[in-house]
Design an enzyme around this catalytic site. Sequence first.
Site, short mmCIF file in Angstrom:
data_model
loop_
_atom_site.label_atom_id
_atom_site.label_comp_id
_atom_site.label_asym_id
_atom_site.label_seq_id
_atom_site.Cartn_x
_atom_site.Cartn_y
_atom_site.Cartn_z
N ARG A 141 -38.52 80.14 65.55
CA ARG A 141 -39.67 80.42 66.42
C ARG A 141 -39.40 80.02 67.89
O ARG A 141 -40.33 79.69 68.62
CB ARG A 141 -40.95 79.70 65.95
CG ARG A 141 -41.39 80.07 64.58
CD ARG A 141 -41.84 81.53 64.47
NE ARG A 141 -42.02 81.86 63.08
CZ ARG A 141 -41.04 82.29 62.30
NH1 ARG A 141 -39.84 82.51 62.78
NH2 ARG A 141 -41.25 82.55 61.04
N CYS A 154 -50.31 81.45 62.94
CA CYS A 154 -50.05 80.06 62.55
C CYS A 154 -50.04 79.18 63.79
O CYS A 154 -49.41 79.49 64.79
CB CYS A 154 -48.70 79.96 61.83
SG CYS A 154 -48.76 80.60 60.16
N GLU A 175 -46.97 75.75 67.29
CA GLU A 175 -46.18 76.96 67.45
C GLU A 175 -46.79 77.84 68.55
O GLU A 175 -46.09 78.57 69.23
CB GLU A 175 -46.15 77.72 66.12
CG GLU A 175 -45.26 78.94 66.13
CD GLU A 175 -45.70 80.01 65.16
OE1 GLU A 175 -46.61 80.79 65.48
OE2 GLU A 175 -45.11 80.07 64.07
N1 EPU Z 1 -49.90 77.30 51.22
C1 EPU Z 1 -50.90 76.53 50.68
N2 EPU Z 1 -52.10 76.47 51.34
C2 EPU Z 1 -52.32 77.13 52.50
C3 EPU Z 1 -51.30 77.91 53.05
C4 EPU Z 1 -50.08 78.00 52.39
O1 EPU Z 1 -50.72 75.92 49.64
O2 EPU Z 1 -53.43 77.02 53.04
C5 EPU Z 1 -48.62 77.41 50.51
C6 EPU Z 1 -48.39 78.83 49.98
O3 EPU Z 1 -49.00 79.00 48.73
C7 EPU Z 1 -46.89 78.92 49.94
C8 EPU Z 1 -46.43 78.03 51.11
O4 EPU Z 1 -47.55 77.20 51.42
O5 EPU Z 1 -46.39 78.36 48.76
C9 EPU Z 1 -46.02 78.84 52.32
O6 EPU Z 1 -47.12 79.63 52.76
P1 EPU Z 1 -46.97 81.12 53.32
O7 EPU Z 1 -46.19 81.95 52.34
O8 EPU Z 1 -48.31 81.59 53.73
O9 EPU Z 1 -46.00 80.99 54.55
P2 EPU Z 1 -46.06 80.02 55.81
O10 EPU Z 1 -44.80 79.23 55.79
O11 EPU Z 1 -47.34 79.29 55.89
C10 EPU Z 1 -44.78 81.64 57.42
C11 EPU Z 1 -44.97 81.94 58.88
C12 EPU Z 1 -46.04 83.00 59.06
C13 EPU Z 1 -45.66 84.24 58.28
C14 EPU Z 1 -45.51 83.85 56.80
C15 EPU Z 1 -45.10 85.01 55.90
C16 EPU Z 1 -44.57 79.88 60.12
C17 EPU Z 1 -45.20 78.71 60.80
N3 EPU Z 1 -45.42 80.73 59.56
O12 EPU Z 1 -46.02 81.07 56.99
O13 EPU Z 1 -46.09 83.32 60.43
O14 EPU Z 1 -46.64 85.25 58.41
O15 EPU Z 1 -44.49 82.83 56.71
O16 EPU Z 1 -43.89 85.52 56.32
O17 EPU Z 1 -43.35 80.01 60.12
C18 EPU Z 1 -47.12 83.02 62.54
O18 EPU Z 1 -45.97 82.80 62.96
O19 EPU Z 1 -48.11 83.06 63.29
C19 EPU Z 1 -47.28 83.25 61.12
C20 EPU Z 1 -48.47 83.40 60.57
#
Ligand code: EPU
Length: 317
Positions: free
Chosen positions: A180, A228, A298
Amino acid sequence: MYDTVIEQDEWILPSEPLASHTSYRVGGPARWLAQPPDIEQLARLVQRCRSNGIDWYILGAGANLLVGDEGVDGMVIQLDAPAFRRVQWPASTNGDASEVGTVRVGGGADMMRLIRESVRRGWAGLEGLAGIPGTIGGIIRMNAGGRWGQIADVVSEVTVVDREGQVRTLQPEAIRFGYRTSGLAGAIVCAATLRLRRGDPARLRKRLLSIWRTKQEAQPFNEPSAGCVFKNPPNASAGALIDRAGLKGACVGNARVSEKHGNFIVTAPGATAADILSLIALIRERVAELFGIALETEIEMWGCATEIGAMEPARGP
Ligand code: EPU
């Protein structure tokens, strides 16, 4: 004093409210909002800002941005003119599945539209970024992405106006992409060349829709947010930590931690930047207390009186 130097161009608007330019729908005005018509004028504008000691900020789609309630005392630059939104697709194809095509895209082009068009034309490489709003310049500057890929995977060259107001062409090694981040902070991404692969439009479309649906199930697309808020700490998910801290649904004023995804702050009408900042501070405090982890923001922040990762304006050294 500098108003007379600056306001001689009709594409520089004084006292422009910024709330309507951001997806959070909050924030005060910019002292000036500039929409230069081409790269030469943009470079000259940066040089003028430098020589007059004016800070400048680069506004993309405002989809990853928090503007403070007092606004910003500087020049907000937006690449909205047609010269910055142009997309040149590879001419013809030989039908070979291993074919590589290069597309040249203006820094102000809309990312979601670009993804849809690449899929329609049968070019693979962008569909993994489905659902990420922004301009291509903003997406490259922060190396946006997620589970299905990041923009760095397809960038082969960028053209920037640097902090000195010089036009430069950079190859990926010089862009220094990270998680990022990129080494482009302060530079204005005017155009980029992307390397895409041949793909079957029907299959690409299927993949695009499947990623889009998965995201819609996990993320609150129906409420204003800036995506995010925090970066994922090493080997952990910020959203999951915030969830485990019991913070989903927590409110300050008209800002709220989304019940759908812990790493999203959503706003209701009447929200202020101060509401969002207080909520960010509350989340950081609770997560640090419970898990000993310091969450890093971020989103980009302008004019926010806070020590938490606020971006410096793109002022010369
Ligand atoms: N999870 C929870 N509770 C929540 C949110 C997530 O338990 O409220 C768990 C999910 O179940 C999963 C893990 O945390 O097991 C990861 O969650 P998710 O798959 O939603 O991915 P993330 O790491 O939270 C990243 C990017 C997102 C992108 C998604 C999907 C970052 C900070 N965020 O989210 O990017 O859309 O992967 O590719 O790297 C952004 O950059 O604005 C953004 C939303």
